[in-house]
Design an enzyme around this catalytic site. Structure first.
Site, PDB file in Angstrom:
ATOM      1  N   TYR A   1       0.852  -1.189   0.000  1.00  0.00           N
ATOM      2  CA  TYR A   1       0.000   0.000   0.000  1.00  0.00           C
ATOM      3  C   TYR A   1       0.889   1.241   0.000  1.00  0.00           C
ATOM      4  O   TYR A   1       1.912   1.282   0.692  1.00  0.00           O
ATOM      5  CB  TYR A   1      -0.874   0.002   1.265  1.00  0.00           C
ATOM      6  CG  TYR A   1      -1.639   1.285   1.472  1.00  0.00           C
ATOM      7  CD1 TYR A   1      -2.943   1.416   1.010  1.00  0.00           C
ATOM      8  CD2 TYR A   1      -1.043   2.385   2.107  1.00  0.00           C
ATOM      9  CE1 TYR A   1      -3.636   2.606   1.172  1.00  0.00           C
ATOM     10  CE2 TYR A   1      -1.734   3.578   2.265  1.00  0.00           C
ATOM     11  CZ  TYR A   1      -3.031   3.676   1.802  1.00  0.00           C
ATOM     12  OH  TYR A   1      -3.717   4.847   1.955  1.00  0.00           O
TER      13      TYR A   1
ATOM     14  N   GLU B   1      -3.585   7.408  -3.961  1.00  0.00           N
ATOM     15  CA  GLU B   1      -3.491   6.167  -3.184  1.00  0.00           C
ATOM     16  C   GLU B   1      -3.374   4.981  -4.127  1.00  0.00           C
ATOM     17  O   GLU B   1      -4.112   4.900  -5.104  1.00  0.00           O
ATOM     18  CB  GLU B   1      -4.736   6.019  -2.304  1.00  0.00           C
ATOM     19  CG  GLU B   1      -4.676   4.810  -1.388  1.00  0.00           C
ATOM     20  CD  GLU B   1      -5.961   4.638  -0.586  1.00  0.00           C
ATOM     21  OE1 GLU B   1      -5.934   4.783   0.637  1.00  0.00           O
ATOM     22  OE2 GLU B   1      -7.003   4.337  -1.206  1.00  0.00           O
TER      23      GLU B   1
END
Ligand code: GDP
Ligand code: MN
Length: 382
Positions: free
Chosen positions: A101, A189
């Site tokens: 991530y 993101e």
């Protein structure tokens, strides 16, 4: 403005963040033609602005034309948490070894940019944050000095990314930070950022929120605005000139002024409710505006009660009350409504509201009490 994954990936590519080439299809036939060009296996991905598409069945791998057609057919038109899928993105499927991530966002409190990296990608980051907060490595970045190659290398090491992913991941972070800053985003993101079995690091998903205040220097954002995802309630509200924000709860909120609307959400939460939406009707509260607001709110099936919270300023209490009375004559509301009226000429306004009070229309001068009543009336199942 939030971008769809496919737009986010196009935006990433502009700044050198590696993504897989692909394309958009709006029918199973288009999906097959596209898949044939891309080469199998392909991944077929629902384009909706909501997370957890994978879990909802909105992401499927196709090994041949027949599967591509079937998956596109089942995903197009699918409803994913209230978002109907109109387009699918297809790209050549990646062979994933590890999922990470990475994100950059604003930390307004710290007046800095914030990088977050985790070796635990592929699951919702909120879940990681709740279950294993230490698995997310954070780094504050001074916007004036920026984000260096060396910081990127340290960050991926601190986050415990696999050794062989680190150089690639650090390079992705540097490009991603450029996308965030030069691209005028409030959020970029990547979840998952993957290490493929052949050792490459790339963005498999993209979430980008652009800073609308910077639109003036990005004429190219026009194309994003055209596809911006509005649900029917948002469209309706916008046509009526109202500011509407859809949420996940069950109490519909109408207030005048964004500040009061947000405080109303807080108070509803505080007494154990959850807002279904909030609608800011602005400074005035004419019958016209109030009727539109009630129409928008009543068209939302998740709304089980309505909380109207108005503080009269320049708009006087009796005008607001008259607006509500007239609106009630025009809109057939199917759920109970609690009105809290305060401010200028509130007493006169409440007097007028008495003429329409019933089991369905309740007036309370106190914000906390009104919130409690609205939540109680929403009933069980909350
Ligand atoms: P989200 O569920 O809405 O966040 O959608 P993502 O784009 O993040 O995809 C969800 C999951 O689907 C990923 O975490 C991967 O495990 C899987 N996935 C997505 N693309 C591919 C791919 O190209 N190959 C493989 N094997 N899995 C993929
Ligand atoms: Mn994702």
């Amino acid at each position: 403005m939030d971008l769809f994954e496919y737009q986010g990936k196009q935006y990433f590519a502009r700044f050198g963040v590696p993504v897989s080439p692909g394309g958009i299809a709006t029918s199973p036939q288009e999906a097959v033609e596209l898949a044939e060009r891309l080469g199998y296996p392909v991944v077929v991905k629902a384009q909706v602005q909501v997370g957890g598409r994978g879990k909802a069945g909105g992401i499927k791998l196709a090994g041949d034309a027949e599967q591509a057609r079937a998956h596109a057919g089942s995903i197009l038109g699918m409803d994913i948490r209230g978002h109907v899928v109109r387009r699918v993105w297809l790209e050549r499927a990646s062979d994933i070894e590890r999922e990470y991530y990475a994100s950059f966002t604003l930390d307004r409190g710290a007046k800095d940019h914030l990088a977050m990296v985790s070796a635990k990608g592929g699951v919702e980051i909120e879940q990681v944050a709740a279950e294993d907060p230490a698995a997310i490595t954070r780094l504050h970045i001074d916007p004036y000095t920026g984000f260096s190659e060396a910081q990127a290398q340290r960050l991926v090491a601190d986050a415990g990314l696999d050794e062989r992913a680190r150089p690639g991941a650090a390079a992705v972070l540097v490009s991603l930070y450029r996308c965030f800053t030069e691209g005028d985003a409030d959020l970029v993101e990547v979840n998952p950022l993957v290490l493929t079995t052949d050792g490459r690091v790339k963005a498999l998903d993209a979430k980008v929120t652009l800073d609308d205040n910077a639109a003036f220097r990005h004429p190219e954002w026009e194309e994003f605005a055209g596809t911006a995802e509005l649900d029917e309630r948002e469209r309706h509200a916008r046509r009526a000139g109202l500011q509407y924000v859809g949420l996940d709860g069950f109490v519909g909120i109408i207030a005048n002024g964004a500040g009061l609307a947000m405080s109303t959400c807080d108070v509803v939460n505080q007494v154990g409710g959850r807002p279904a939406n909030f609608l800011d009707i602005g400074g005035g509260a004419s019958a016209e505006v109030m009727a539109s607001a009630l129409e928008v709110i009543s068209s939302d099936p998740s709304v089980r009660s309505i909380f109207v919270n108005i503080f009269g300023g320049i708009t006087r209490g009796e005008e607001v009350a008259n607006g509500i009375v007239t609106a009630l004559g025009r809109v057939d509301i199917k759920v109970p409504m609690v009105v809290r009226l305060d401010g200028t000429n509130a007493e006169e306004g409440r007097e007028i509201l008495r003429t329409v009070e019933s089991e369905m229309v309740i007036s309370s001068p106190n914000m906390m009490d009104a919130a409690r009543k609205a939540v109680d009336l929403a009933g069980s199942g909350k």
